[in-house]
Design an enzyme around this catalytic site. Structure first.
Site, mmCIF file in Angstrom:
data_model
loop_
_atom_site.group_PDB
_atom_site.id
_atom_site.type_symbol
_atom_site.label_atom_id
_atom_site.label_comp_id
_atom_site.label_asym_id
_atom_site.label_seq_id
_atom_site.Cartn_x
_atom_site.Cartn_y
_atom_site.Cartn_z
ATOM 1 N N HIS A 286 0.835 -1.200 0.000
ATOM 2 C CA HIS A 286 0.000 0.000 0.000
ATOM 3 C C HIS A 286 0.864 1.241 0.000
ATOM 4 O O HIS A 286 1.925 1.258 0.616
ATOM 5 C CB HIS A 286 -0.919 0.014 1.238
ATOM 6 N N ASP A 337 -7.904 -5.555 -0.860
ATOM 7 C CA ASP A 337 -8.300 -6.396 -1.989
ATOM 8 C C ASP A 337 -8.013 -7.878 -1.783
ATOM 9 O O ASP A 337 -8.576 -8.710 -2.486
ATOM 10 C CB ASP A 337 -7.582 -5.926 -3.267
HETATM 11 N N1 COA Z 1 4.245 -7.482 -4.473
HETATM 12 C C1 COA Z 1 5.589 -7.494 -4.481
HETATM 13 N N2 COA Z 1 6.331 -6.407 -4.203
HETATM 14 C C2 COA Z 1 5.690 -5.281 -3.907
HETATM 15 C C3 COA Z 1 4.293 -5.198 -3.857
HETATM 16 C C4 COA Z 1 3.565 -6.369 -4.161
HETATM 17 N N3 COA Z 1 2.231 -6.362 -4.137
HETATM 18 N N4 COA Z 1 3.932 -3.957 -3.521
HETATM 19 C C5 COA Z 1 5.064 -3.258 -3.364
HETATM 20 N N5 COA Z 1 6.108 -4.065 -3.586
HETATM 21 C C6 COA Z 1 7.519 -3.701 -3.491
HETATM 22 C C7 COA Z 1 8.020 -3.067 -4.771
HETATM 23 O O1 COA Z 1 8.484 -4.007 -5.689
HETATM 24 C C8 COA Z 1 9.102 -2.185 -4.242
HETATM 25 O O2 COA Z 1 10.205 -2.982 -3.931
HETATM 26 P P1 COA Z 1 11.689 -2.507 -4.233
HETATM 27 O O3 COA Z 1 11.868 -1.260 -3.429
HETATM 28 O O4 COA Z 1 12.504 -3.654 -3.798
HETATM 29 O O5 COA Z 1 11.711 -2.246 -5.709
HETATM 30 C C9 COA Z 1 8.548 -1.684 -2.914
HETATM 31 O O6 COA Z 1 7.633 -2.689 -2.493
HETATM 32 C C10 COA Z 1 7.839 -0.349 -3.012
HETATM 33 O O7 COA Z 1 6.892 -0.427 -4.069
HETATM 34 P P2 COA Z 1 6.304 0.853 -4.816
HETATM 35 O O8 COA Z 1 5.793 0.436 -6.154
HETATM 36 O O9 COA Z 1 7.268 1.977 -4.786
HETATM 37 O O10 COA Z 1 5.104 1.235 -3.880
HETATM 38 P P3 COA Z 1 3.867 2.082 -4.297
HETATM 39 O O11 COA Z 1 3.458 2.870 -3.129
HETATM 40 O O12 COA Z 1 4.055 2.816 -5.562
HETATM 41 O O13 COA Z 1 2.797 0.929 -4.643
HETATM 42 C C11 COA Z 1 0.918 -0.381 -4.767
HETATM 43 C C12 COA Z 1 1.637 0.707 -3.986
HETATM 44 C C13 COA Z 1 -0.440 -0.608 -4.131
HETATM 45 C C14 COA Z 1 0.696 0.080 -6.219
HETATM 46 C C15 COA Z 1 1.760 -1.673 -4.748
HETATM 47 O O14 COA Z 1 1.920 -2.104 -3.422
HETATM 48 C C16 COA Z 1 1.193 -2.764 -5.614
HETATM 49 O O15 COA Z 1 1.453 -2.796 -6.822
HETATM 50 N N6 COA Z 1 0.386 -3.710 -5.036
HETATM 51 C C17 COA Z 1 -0.233 -4.734 -5.805
HETATM 52 C C18 COA Z 1 -1.538 -4.232 -6.394
HETATM 53 C C19 COA Z 1 -2.586 -4.042 -5.349
HETATM 54 O O16 COA Z 1 -2.832 -4.888 -4.507
HETATM 55 N N7 COA Z 1 -3.284 -2.916 -5.451
HETATM 56 C C20 COA Z 1 -4.350 -2.568 -4.546
HETATM 57 C C21 COA Z 1 -3.946 -1.450 -3.652
HETATM 58 S S1 COA Z 1 -5.162 -1.170 -2.401
#
Ligand code: COA
Length: 407
Positions: A286, A337
């Site tokens: 998140h 989710d």
């Molecule tokens: N699975 C694996 N790794 C994940 C992850 C996941 N669901 N969510 C975050 N990470 C990791 C990233 O790869 C990154 O790792 P790194 O620093 O080693 O590269 C780190 O955590 C930070 O991720 P980042 O993309 O910068 O975080 P964000 O704040 O932009 O992303 C989300 C937030 C929600 C987009 C992200 O957690 C995600 O893609 N989740 C899966 C989709 C999801 O469940 N969405 C619903 C949200 S309520």
């Protein structure tokens, strides 16, 4: 003050600022994904990422969920700022349920959509179509916008359930004025009076998804509203944004993943291989929460309670094992989710409708934010850091030579 920087650049003399920017590049901070940027003041909901708490109008989501306040009460709270009295709730519920009917023209339009279209795409089109038939179509006054918003809160669940019936060659079921919103949604999906624990689960799903600060779809709704676009236009923007797998589209992908794993023993290898390939595990992580998403706690226990028959029990066990493995490998918690997938599965909602059901609840947050934006509006218009060229020599078309291969 970095925010000031972002807006000030756009408000000034653009050409001069561009030149200045190229000279002062190092001074401009770009907040990719607007991470950490405060873009609005709101008293609607607060996502406390540090403590792992969520508040609707000051009420902790745990108190709301534990006291089995109904979703309709939550909608009333969001729109009015206070919880309703018994009479206010009765009147509001009666009005909301009577607003659940949708024009037959819109149902007919959904019927002619290709069966291969994703429910979120049909919903987006149907909501846009509703605007033409709304009794306040030509009125964007604050009172009319509120009426349109309340109607959308009532109509979106009907559109979703009706689309399910269309897809399954079944007759459309009209809402029953004796039932509440959660019961009606299941009734309109399945055509029979829902079991108490199923309508309770639906109520929980709805109230946990109702609002969540300045999430991507709510922000999209506020951006549209800030241009004075009407209620239906702003909600259509929000729906389009909710669809993506990094936002509301994650729940559908969670079930797809669960179905690919045959049993609990396969989980570790499956998840580790996903992570090794740099893939994201849907339903985890998140932007705001450092701790567990508070909504996941309630959905986890609802999933456990509902998933007692064999096949569902297996899905719940696989989910729990995924949670363990992702925590061990990445230290990341499940979000709203993740367990919403098994809860929706247990009450008979097919995966392709999960995000549309999310929208059936989040519409209450969108409407509240859109009305809030109208009431305290300033056009939302950030700026960007220009990294392109300046003053390129203009070459007439007859003298141009190809720099790049046509794609
Ligand atoms: N699975 C694996 N790794 C994940 C992850 C996941 N669901 N969510 C975050 N990470 C990791 C990233 O790869 C990154 O790792 P790194 O620093 O080693 O590269 C780190 O955590 C930070 O991720 P980042 O993309 O910068 O975080 P964000 O704040 O932009 O992303 C989300 C937030 C929600 C987009 C992200 O957690 C995600 O893609 N989740 C899966 C989709 C999801 O469940 N969405 C619903 C949200 S309520």
């Amino acid at each position: 003050m970095v925010l000031f920087y972002l807006f000030q650049d756009y408000e000034g003399n653009i050409k001069e600022n561009m030149v200045a920017k190229s000279k002062d590049d190092q001074e401009i901070t770009v907040f990719r994904g607007l991470d950490g940027v405060v873009a609005a003041e709101t008293d609607i909901s607060f996502v406390d990422g540090i403590q792992g708490d969520l508040y609707y109008k000051g009420y902790n989501i745990h108190d709301i969920a534990d006291n089995t306040i109904s979703y309709v009460e939550v909608v009333y709270l969001l729109l009015n700022g206070e919880l309703p009295t018994i009479r206010q709730l009765r009147d509001f519920r009666r009005k909301a349920v009577s607003d659940m009917r949708v024009p037959t023209q819109v149902i007919k339009m959904m019927e002619i959509m290709p069966p291969s279209s994703h429910p979120m795409d049909v919903l987006r089109t149907a909501v846009s179509a509703l605007s033409h038939f709304d009794s306040d179509a030509k009125d964007d006054s604050p009172k009319a916008s509120r009426r349109k918003g309340i109607r959308l809160i009532a109509q979106i669940p009907t559109l979703v359930a009706s689309l399910y019936r269309i897809r399954n060659n079944k007759n459309i079921v009209s809402p029953d004025p004796q039932m509440n919103m959660a019961e009606n949604i299941l009734y309109m999906f399945h055509g029979s009076i829902p079991e108490k624990n199923h309508s309770g689960a639906m109520d929980l799903l709805l109230l946990l998804h109702a609002d969540h600060g300045l999430n991507a779809s709510t922000f999209a709704a506020r951006v549209a509203a800030s241009t004075h676009a009407d209620m239906h236009a702003a909600v259509t923007s929000a729906l389009s944004t909710l669809k993506g797998p990094l936002h509301g589209g994650a729940n559908e992908r969670v079930m797809k993943m669960l179905r690919k794993i045959n049993n609990v023993n396969e989980v570790e290898a499956y998840i580790n291989s996903m992570l090794a390939q740099g893939q994201r595990v849907m339903g985890f992580g998140h932007r705001v929460y450092n701790k567990e998403d508070p909504r996941a706690r309630h959905l986890r226990s609802m999933s456990k309670e509902l998933c007692s028959p064999d096949e569902n029990k297996k899905l719940h066990r696989i989910s729990q094992k995924i949670e363990d493995i992702v925590m061990k490998a990445k230290g990341i918690y499940p979000n709203v989710d993740f367990y919403s997938a098994t809860v929706q599965h247990a009450i008979g909602i097919p995966p392709e409708f999960y995000t549309a059901l999310f929208a059936s609840s989040r519409i209450s947050g969108w409407v509240t934010h859109i009305l809030d934006q109208y009431a305290n509006n300033r056009l939302i218009r950030p700026t960007s850091k220009y990294i392109g060229k300046y003053n390129r020599e203009f070459i007439p078309i007859s003298e141009r030579t190809s720099q790049k291969k046509d794609s």
